[in-house]
Motif scaffolding. Sequence first.
Motif, PDB file in Angstrom:
ATOM      1  N   SER A 205      36.820  69.361 -16.019  1.00  0.00           N
ATOM      2  CA  SER A 205      36.214  68.927 -14.747  1.00  0.00           C
ATOM      3  C   SER A 205      35.452  70.053 -14.061  1.00  0.00           C
ATOM      4  CB  SER A 205      37.274  68.330 -13.811  1.00  0.00           C
ATOM      5  OG  SER A 205      38.482  69.000 -13.911  1.00  0.00           O
TER       6      SER A 205
ATOM      7  N   ARG B 185      37.512  62.479 -12.884  1.00  0.00           N
ATOM      8  CA  ARG B 185      37.404  62.762 -14.319  1.00  0.00           C
ATOM      9  C   ARG B 185      38.789  63.071 -14.898  1.00  0.00           C
ATOM     10  NH1 ARG B 185      33.799  65.867 -18.524  1.00  0.00           N
ATOM     11  NH2 ARG B 185      34.971  64.830 -20.198  1.00  0.00           N
ATOM     12  N   ALA B 186      39.570  63.861 -14.157  1.00  0.00           N
ATOM     13  CA  ALA B 186      40.889  64.249 -14.651  1.00  0.00           C
ATOM     14  C   ALA B 186      41.807  63.033 -14.780  1.00  0.00           C
ATOM     15  CB  ALA B 186      41.512  65.286 -13.726  1.00  0.00           C
TER      16      ALA B 186
ATOM     17  N   ALA C  55      29.784  69.676 -19.757  1.00  0.00           N
ATOM     18  CA  ALA C  55      30.315  68.380 -19.345  1.00  0.00           C
ATOM     19  C   ALA C  55      30.222  67.380 -20.486  1.00  0.00           C
ATOM     20  CB  ALA C  55      29.560  67.874 -18.120  1.00  0.00           C
TER      21      ALA C  55
ATOM     22  N   SER D 274      41.051  73.965 -11.253  1.00  0.00           N
ATOM     23  CA  SER D 274      39.594  73.832 -11.300  1.00  0.00           C
ATOM     24  C   SER D 274      38.933  74.024  -9.943  1.00  0.00           C
ATOM     25  CB  SER D 274      39.210  72.472 -11.886  1.00  0.00           C
ATOM     26  OG  SER D 274      39.735  71.438 -11.089  1.00  0.00           O
TER      27      SER D 274
ATOM     28  N   GLY E 183      35.583  65.583  -9.802  1.00  0.00           N
ATOM     29  CA  GLY E 183      36.371  66.288 -10.803  1.00  0.00           C
ATOM     30  C   GLY E 183      37.732  65.641 -10.983  1.00  0.00           C
TER      31      GLY E 183
ATOM     32  N   THR F 249      40.433  55.446  -9.866  1.00  0.00           N
ATOM     33  CA  THR F 249      39.194  56.201 -10.047  1.00  0.00           C
ATOM     34  C   THR F 249      38.075  55.635  -9.180  1.00  0.00           C
ATOM     35  OG1 THR F 249      38.848  54.895 -12.029  1.00  0.00           O
ATOM     36  CG2 THR F 249      39.607  57.136 -12.341  1.00  0.00           C
TER      37      THR F 249
ATOM     38  N   THR G 270      46.979  65.741 -12.977  1.00  0.00           N
ATOM     39  CA  THR G 270      45.870  65.836 -12.033  1.00  0.00           C
ATOM     40  C   THR G 270      46.071  66.999 -11.067  1.00  0.00           C
ATOM     41  OG1 THR G 270      45.700  63.434 -12.177  1.00  0.00           O
ATOM     42  CG2 THR G 270      44.478  64.507 -10.415  1.00  0.00           C
TER      43      THR G 270
ATOM     44  N   GLU H 213      40.549  60.821 -17.874  1.00  0.00           N
ATOM     45  CA  GLU H 213      40.444  61.409 -19.206  1.00  0.00           C
ATOM     46  C   GLU H 213      41.610  60.958 -20.096  1.00  0.00           C
ATOM     47  OE1 GLU H 213      38.156  62.932 -20.865  1.00  0.00           O
ATOM     48  OE2 GLU H 213      39.606  62.935 -22.497  1.00  0.00           O
TER      49      GLU H 213
ATOM     50  N   THR I 252      43.549  70.033 -10.800  1.00  0.00           N
ATOM     51  CA  THR I 252      42.856  70.298  -9.535  1.00  0.00           C
ATOM     52  C   THR I 252      43.163  71.704  -9.031  1.00  0.00           C
ATOM     53  OG1 THR I 252      43.262  67.982  -9.054  1.00  0.00           O
ATOM     54  CG2 THR I 252      42.379  69.306  -7.271  1.00  0.00           C
TER      55      THR I 252
END
Lengths: 271, 314
Positions: B177, B233-234, B135, B104, B230, B294, B97, B237, B101
């Motif tokens: 993301s 999502r990470a 996406a 992204s 984002g 999440t 993550t 996933e 991050t």
Amino acid sequence: MNINLELTDKKAPVSGEVRMSTKNLSLYYGDFQALRDITLNIPENAITAVIGPSGCGKSTFLRLFNRMNDLITGVKVDGRVELDGINIYDRDIDVVELRKKVGMVFQKPNPFPMSVFENVAFGPRRHGRKNRMELEDVVEKSLKQAALWDEVKDKLGQSALALSGGQQQRLCIARVLAVEPEVILMDEPCSALDPIATLRIEDLMKSLAENYTIVIVTHNMQQAARVSDMSAFFMMEEDRAGILVEYGPTAELFTNPKDKRTEDYITGRFG
Amino acid sequence: MRLRRNVHEVDAIAVPAGGLARRWRLGEKFIEGWIYLAGGLAIVVLLGIIVLLVKEGVPIFFDTPPWEFFFGTKWYPVSEPPTFGIMPFFVATLWVTIVATAISVPIGVACAAYLSEVAPDKVRETVKPVIELLAGFPSVVMGFIGLMLLSPLVQSAFNLNTGLSGLTAGIMLAFMSLPIIISVSEDALRAVPDEFRQASFALGATKWETIWHVCIPAALSGITAAVMLGVGRAIGETMTVLMVAGGALAVPVSPTEPMMPMTAAIASGIGNAVRGGLQYQALFAIGLILFVLTLSVNLVADRVLERQKRKFQR
């Protein structure tokens, strides 16, 4: 017909020193001509009011002086706009430097969503002043000049959006003053304010006019009569292009207009 | 409220039943009921999932105390006695993550700023939908790309034994993301009133200064929400990280090591787990933790977005 406008006894007569001017200026939005052949001199350390009906290009005209029209795509300018004799539409003019010299106050108070202090410090910061002490001095001085210091000195750290509309507008003026401009453009600065806030801004304008050249666009003819030294009356022609109908000392323009159209407008027959 | 009162007043005057008498609209009632049912069903299903997660996952704590479960570094589900320490997975998720991050956010925000502040309308109108389309890219395809294209690059660039690492997974997740970060940040930037830009320009700020010192701060809460979404999502996933993260069971000390994030641990373990057994419970407990993670990220994002919306309504 008695137009019954309160005319202030003008303090010093306009010195006549030209600060800014336009020469045979025309402006186009694409194919549409918004301003036609305007030649006008703006005197130093005085208030020049631009009046006229909606849509006659007053604001467009004002935005020529700090090149805010550049932000709109498709704008074309013909003729000259001068600051101290230099054409500001020349290719080698630096717009950032120009806007430092020619500040602008907008119709709706638009302080940034930051603290009061940061709002005023924004300009100086962008222009390289980083020293905290120095910034504090500039902020205090500018707020005092804008007659806002006493009201906000205890809440410099608070959000500027929490201030009243009139305070916000004075904050915007302080923000402009902090950049130390020479000319201040005001685009209907009181149209979003109540009468008391309006009067305060007008008083402020008068005191600022001792050191600054001010150009104000206003819808309010009483306001133009109250504060300005010079007045320019704009109108639309058949094709909706704005033209300068009459320009002269405010007292003259309001009491003894030379043009029939000016007379019709200020006596309220149209517009 | 007012409307309803008016209806009553009309009733009270007893209008002749001509045109104004209240009518029983069957179709309307039917649709209304259908909508209630659909909405209710969604809530019931969601609650059901939570109940299931708790019911299947929590019993592991009777066997492995929470302390050992969370901080244990050994995951040996089939040894005797089995140990369930999820630290390796948790740290792996953290690494992946963080990498995702770190990559992204700067790219996403810069891209959003470009689209909102610089790009001509035409460019924005074509580029934004394309980005949003990304996406919907199947994550298994992203995993495949990571496996075939990215991992050899990472391997040679960092001189690793294997290109399958948390770093590789993080980079792929960053790409995945990006669409949501760009899209939501761009919306936030576009919501910044133009008056602020005008004021900034009029004070002699340059375009860059205006973006950096006015637009981005004004849109910060929206951008934060975008980043949260984002990140959410990470974290969640699965397929991509399962394919490219490497799947090692040790606690990873560096992102360049192969590792197994929590999602991958569940996906790879659940096939071998006996239904109702300890491993099964442990995996459900990991699922529960992921869900809480999440959910909280999304809740925070939601709150922040809500605040952004209110910010400019004076």
